[in-house]
Design an enzyme around this catalytic site. Structure first.
Site, short mmCIF file in Angstrom:
data_model
loop_
_atom_site.label_atom_id
_atom_site.label_comp_id
_atom_site.label_asym_id
_atom_site.label_seq_id
_atom_site.Cartn_x
_atom_site.Cartn_y
_atom_site.Cartn_z
CG ASP A 132 -2.01 -0.95 1.25
OD1 ASP A 132 -2.28 -1.54 0.20
OD2 ASP A 132 -2.65 -1.11 2.31
NE ARG A 180 -3.99 -1.89 -4.45
CZ ARG A 180 -3.63 -2.17 -3.19
NH1 ARG A 180 -3.32 -1.21 -2.34
NH2 ARG A 180 -3.54 -3.42 -2.79
P1 FDA Z 1 -14.14 8.67 -5.84
O1 FDA Z 1 -13.78 8.95 -4.43
O2 FDA Z 1 -14.30 9.82 -6.77
O3 FDA Z 1 -15.45 7.81 -5.84
C1 FDA Z 1 -16.15 7.43 -7.02
C2 FDA Z 1 -17.50 6.84 -6.58
O4 FDA Z 1 -17.27 5.63 -5.84
C3 FDA Z 1 -18.28 7.71 -5.60
O5 FDA Z 1 -19.09 8.63 -6.27
C4 FDA Z 1 -19.06 6.69 -4.82
O6 FDA Z 1 -20.17 6.27 -5.58
C5 FDA Z 1 -18.11 5.53 -4.72
N1 FDA Z 1 -17.28 5.58 -3.48
C6 FDA Z 1 -15.98 5.95 -3.39
N2 FDA Z 1 -15.54 5.86 -2.11
C7 FDA Z 1 -16.59 5.44 -1.39
C8 FDA Z 1 -16.77 5.15 -0.01
N3 FDA Z 1 -15.79 5.28 0.88
N4 FDA Z 1 -18.00 4.75 0.39
C9 FDA Z 1 -19.02 4.61 -0.49
N5 FDA Z 1 -18.89 4.86 -1.83
C10 FDA Z 1 -17.71 5.26 -2.26
N6 FDA Z 1 -5.33 4.98 -1.20
C11 FDA Z 1 -4.05 5.25 -0.83
O7 FDA Z 1 -3.71 6.41 -0.58
N7 FDA Z 1 -3.13 4.22 -0.72
C12 FDA Z 1 -3.46 2.94 -1.02
O8 FDA Z 1 -2.59 2.05 -0.93
C13 FDA Z 1 -4.79 2.66 -1.42
N8 FDA Z 1 -5.18 1.38 -1.71
C14 FDA Z 1 -6.43 1.17 -2.26
C15 FDA Z 1 -6.78 -0.10 -2.72
C16 FDA Z 1 -7.98 -0.30 -3.38
C17 FDA Z 1 -8.33 -1.66 -3.90
C18 FDA Z 1 -8.87 0.81 -3.58
C19 FDA Z 1 -10.17 0.65 -4.32
C20 FDA Z 1 -8.56 2.05 -3.07
C21 FDA Z 1 -7.36 2.24 -2.40
N9 FDA Z 1 -7.02 3.49 -1.89
C22 FDA Z 1 -5.72 3.72 -1.49
C23 FDA Z 1 -8.06 4.55 -1.73
C24 FDA Z 1 -8.10 5.50 -2.91
O9 FDA Z 1 -6.97 6.34 -2.88
C25 FDA Z 1 -9.36 6.38 -2.87
O10 FDA Z 1 -9.36 7.15 -1.70
C26 FDA Z 1 -10.67 5.60 -2.93
O11 FDA Z 1 -10.58 4.51 -3.80
C27 FDA Z 1 -11.81 6.49 -3.44
O12 FDA Z 1 -11.52 6.94 -4.74
P2 FDA Z 1 -12.30 6.44 -6.07
O13 FDA Z 1 -11.28 6.21 -7.12
O14 FDA Z 1 -13.17 5.30 -5.76
O15 FDA Z 1 -13.09 7.72 -6.56
#
Ligand code: FDA
Length: 303
Positions: A132, A180
């Site tokens: 991570d 990732r």
């Molecule tokens: P965004 O936040 O724009 O969300 C898009 C849509 O997804 C939202 O409109 C909503 O519908 C849904 N959604 C997103 N988050 C949600 C929540 N918490 N609850 C409910 N719905 C939600 N970060 C980091 O700094 N270091 C890391 O190592 C990782 N590792 C990691 C692994 C995996 C498998 C994932 C999916 C994410 C991470 N992250 C992470 C977190 C990442 O940086 C980020 O904060 C979240 O994925 C939210 O961003 P989205 O890309 O989903 O977009």
């Protein structure tokens, strides 16, 4: 603004005591965390892999302050990987590791040794490890440890955060590896990271292009439909078949979309956190989406 407050709270010992002390908090936490024990993680793994999804399992814990805690963290991963071995899932069940749980801030060579032990245990069951990425002050050290690990375990992956200005360059350096790509979940200053959501999204697309054009294995970690659609376009443009990249989403978030992607033949991996040190992880999930805070508060009022 509210998200920043929650991210500040994620590192506050006072807020940690207050939030963890609510008896009903646990019920809400269960939405995002698979349980406390390795058995809980294995149960979630069986369920998800049975439904055609892959998993990456995170033993919760970060920013440890003493060597004993790092020994405990390694033990937890080795025990978990031992429990996964009879399932013979290979890379369908990998582990995610935070180097701050292995002593990165105390003694980087010790964190490297600890990570090596987890990589060895993962290899013993045909699996692998992804590191991570934590706050921006740890990126250089994490990439250094990754380079050292990859000498013996070239399949080791790493998370890259699109919101950091430096990440396009890091993606270029890593474009032949398992990467990732995430937007980024920490509170970062404007000197190192994009602050506006639209700018972070555009940076994500630039990083994604680099990875999809490369020879590595992109792990597209997002719940954002637009980014998933762009990934499909890029896969097409770069003649990538569906086994040459995967989507990743968090446990309990957009499970309908997870199943739909699997049903449509895409590779999709769910990040499954387990353990009792859920506070920092939980607060970052609240910060990402204000609606989650409403859900949390309603549960505390017993509604
Ligand atoms: P965004 O936040 O724009 O969300 C898009 C849509 O997804 C939202 O409109 C909503 O519908 C849904 N959604 C997103 N988050 C949600 C929540 N918490 N609850 C409910 N719905 C939600 N970060 C980091 O700094 N270091 C890391 O190592 C990782 N590792 C990691 C692994 C995996 C498998 C994932 C999916 C994410 C991470 N992250 C992470 C977190 C990442 O940086 C980020 O904060 C979240 O994925 C939210 O961003 P989205 O890309 O989903 O977009």
């Amino acid at each position: 603004m509210f998200g920043s407050l929650l991210l500040a709270g994620s590192r506050s010992p006072l807020a940690r005591r207050a939030v963890s002390g609510f008896p009903l908090t646990r019920k809400v936490v269960e939405r995002f965390v698979a349980g406390e024990s390795p058995d809980d993680a294995v149960t979630a793994t069986r369920r998800l892999t049975g439904a055609g999804l892959a998993v990456t399992i995170d033993h919760l814990g970060e920013e440890v302050r003493d060597t004993q805690a790092t020994i405990d963290a390694v033990k937890a991963y080795v025990t978990l990987l031992g429990a996964l071995r009879p399932l013979e899932l290979g890379r369908r069940a990998e582990v995610s590791v935070k180097l701050s749980a292995l002593g990165q801030a105390l003694d980087a060579p010790m964190a490297l040794d600890n990570a090596r032990r987890i990589c060895e245990a993962a290899r013993d069951c045909g699996s692998t490890v992804t590191l991570d990425m934590e706050d921006h002050t740890t990126v250089d050290s994490t990439l250094e440890i990754l380079r050292a690990l990859r000498e013996d375990f070239p399949e080791t992956g790493v998370a890259i955060q699109a919101y950091l200005f430096r990440s396009e360059g890091d993606c270029r350096d890593l474009a032949g590896s398992r990467v990732r790509l995430v937007k980024g979940a920490y509170s970062e200053p404007a000197t190192v990271a994009y602050q506006k959501k639209a700018h972070v999204d555009m940076a994500y697309v630039r990083c994604l292009k680099i990875l999809m054009e490369g020879t590595g294995y992109p792990m597209v970690a997002t719940h954002d439909d637009r980014l998933i659609a762009i990934t499909e376009l890029l896969a097409d443009r770069n003649d990538r078949d569906r086994d040459s990249y995967e989507y990743q989403m968090l446990y309990g978030i957009r499970t309908d979309k997870q199943e739909a992607l699997a049903g449509a033949g895409s590779r999709i991996r769910v990040y499954v956190p387990y353990g009792d040190d859920w506070y920092g992880y939980f607060m970052r999930r609240l910060a990402e989406r204000p609606a989650n805070v409403g859900f949390f508060l309603r549960s505390l009022r017993g509604k």
